[in-house]
Design an enzyme around this catalytic site. Structure first.
Site, PDB file in Angstrom:
ATOM      1  N   CYS A  57       0.857  -1.185   0.000  1.00 12.81           N
ATOM      2  CA  CYS A  57       0.000   0.000   0.000  1.00 12.81           C
ATOM      3  C   CYS A  57       0.893   1.235   0.000  1.00 12.81           C
ATOM      4  O   CYS A  57       1.676   1.434   0.942  1.00 12.81           O
ATOM      5  CB  CYS A  57      -0.881  -0.017   1.245  1.00 12.81           C
ATOM      6  SG  CYS A  57      -1.889   1.466   1.438  1.00 12.81           S
ATOM      7  N   CYS A  59      -0.820   3.394  -6.568  1.00 15.21           N
ATOM      8  CA  CYS A  59      -1.784   2.814  -5.630  1.00 15.21           C
ATOM      9  C   CYS A  59      -1.939   1.382  -6.118  1.00 15.21           C
ATOM     10  O   CYS A  59      -2.179   1.153  -7.303  1.00 15.21           O
ATOM     11  CB  CYS A  59      -3.119   3.547  -5.681  1.00 15.21           C
ATOM     12  SG  CYS A  59      -4.450   2.681  -4.811  1.00 15.21           S
TER      13      CYS A  59
HETATM   14  N1  DGL Z   1      -3.972   0.334  -2.121  1.00 15.06           N
HETATM   15  C1  DGL Z   1      -3.652   1.531  -1.447  1.00 15.06           C
HETATM   16  C2  DGL Z   1      -2.392   2.200  -2.023  1.00 15.06           C
HETATM   17  O1  DGL Z   1      -1.540   1.560  -2.621  1.00 15.06           O
HETATM   18  C3  DGL Z   1      -4.675   2.583  -1.139  1.00 15.06           C
HETATM   19  C4  DGL Z   1      -6.108   2.499  -1.299  1.00 15.06           C
HETATM   20  C5  DGL Z   1      -6.859   3.240  -0.181  1.00 15.06           C
HETATM   21  O2  DGL Z   1      -7.074   2.619   0.847  1.00 15.06           O
HETATM   22  O3  DGL Z   1      -7.188   4.441  -0.331  1.00 15.06           O
HETATM   23  O4  DGL Z   1      -2.194   3.367  -1.863  1.00 15.06           O
END
Ligand code: DGL
EC number: 5.1.1.3
Length: 280
Positions: A75, A190
């Site tokens: 993330c 993301c």
């Molecule tokens: N998958 C997450 C990232 O790489 C973020 C998504 C979220 O929870 O806003 O930033």
């Protein structure tokens, strides 16, 4: 090390599955536990203090439950903020983070017009701005914070229909043309966004290189296992020794369509570790 490596792959939701798939490919001998803080999703909208406290408390519980050899923070929104706190709190445990792939984009771009597509949290981070200054000072960098795209990716994986118009609205600001050139590299900063890669490629106003960091994160994870922890590289034909499983922090079990999507990704067992998000 004689046991199979146990790796916890963590995200706010389903985006980290893009990293999970690459780690599973590079380390077929490993036991992977996918953990989604779905009760805290979306992280992109959380303030920095709340997010630090949330990730620390969720990971404390998950690490105690799973006892992993290594943790992959799949993330960007969390990694760009929380990694130093995690490393301080768990000094014995290696963490592999996911941060915007600005350096490769800046070196691959010919037009020197690159965009970073991320959550509003990630584009606002000092960490991200420092990466731009350090590696892309010769480029024109457009930072695009999308509040909706991660949610659209979640809906898509859960089998809901997601309109092209909704996706296009989120990605359009990443396509920039000036007198001399136009954007040729877009960083998928993301981990949710590569879940929509077919739509992104089809809807792009012109062809660009979409930069997904997942293969690099998997290589880094393998390096940590071999070099820092002393695990042997996987044998060419090794198969994973235990079925992968998933943990969700929400209160209810994933719907059948999501369970099926996880099963198709090699995750047979789903468990809950309910942790409601409480704002102090
Ligand atoms: N998958 C997450 C990232 O790489 C973020 C998504 C979220 O929870 O806003 O930033």
């Amino acid at each position: 090390m004689s046991h199979a490596p146990k790796i916890l792959v963590f995200d706010s939701g389903l985006g980290g599955l893009t990293v999970f798939a690459e780690v599973a490919r590079v380390r077929p001998d490993a036991h992977l536990i996918y953990a989604a803080d779905d009760a805290g999703f979306p992280y992109g909208d959380l303030g920095e203090k709340v997010l630090v406290a949330r990730v620390l408390s969720v990971l404390q519980r998950l690490i105690a439950r799973v006892a992993p050899d290594a943790v992959v923070i799949a993330c960007n929104t969390a990694s760009t903020l929380v990694l130093p706190h995690l490393r301080a709190q768990f000094p014995q445990l290696p963490f592999v983070g996911t941060v915007p792939a600005i350096k490769p984009a800046a070196s691959q771009s010919r037009s020197q017009l690159i965009s970073v597509l991320a959550t509003p949290g990630t584009v606002a981070r000092d960490y991200t701005r420092d990466l731009v200054r350090a590696y892309a000072a010769h480029c024109m960098v457009t930072l695009v914070g999308s509040s909706a795209l991660a949610g659209l990716a979640e809906a898509f994986v859960q089998g809901e229909s997601v309109s092209d118009a909704a996706i296009l609205r989120e990605i359009a600001p990443a396509f920039v043309a000036n007198g001399e050139g136009r954007t040729d590299c877009i960083v998928l900063a993301c981990t949710h966004y590569p879940l929509l890669i077919e739509q992104l490629e089809r809807l792009a106003p012109w062809p660009v290189q979409w930069i997904d960091p997942a293969p690099a994160i998997a290589r880094r994870t393998d390096h940590v296992l071999c070099e820092d922890l002393g695990f042997l590289p996987p044998k060419t034909k090794s198969r994973h020794v235990a079925p992968h499983h998933a943990l969700f922090t929400g209160a209810s079990a994933p719907a059948p369509k999501l369970s099926e999507a996880l099963r198709l990704r090699g995750i047979g067992k789903i468990e809950l570790e309910p942790m409601p998000l409480v704002f102090a």
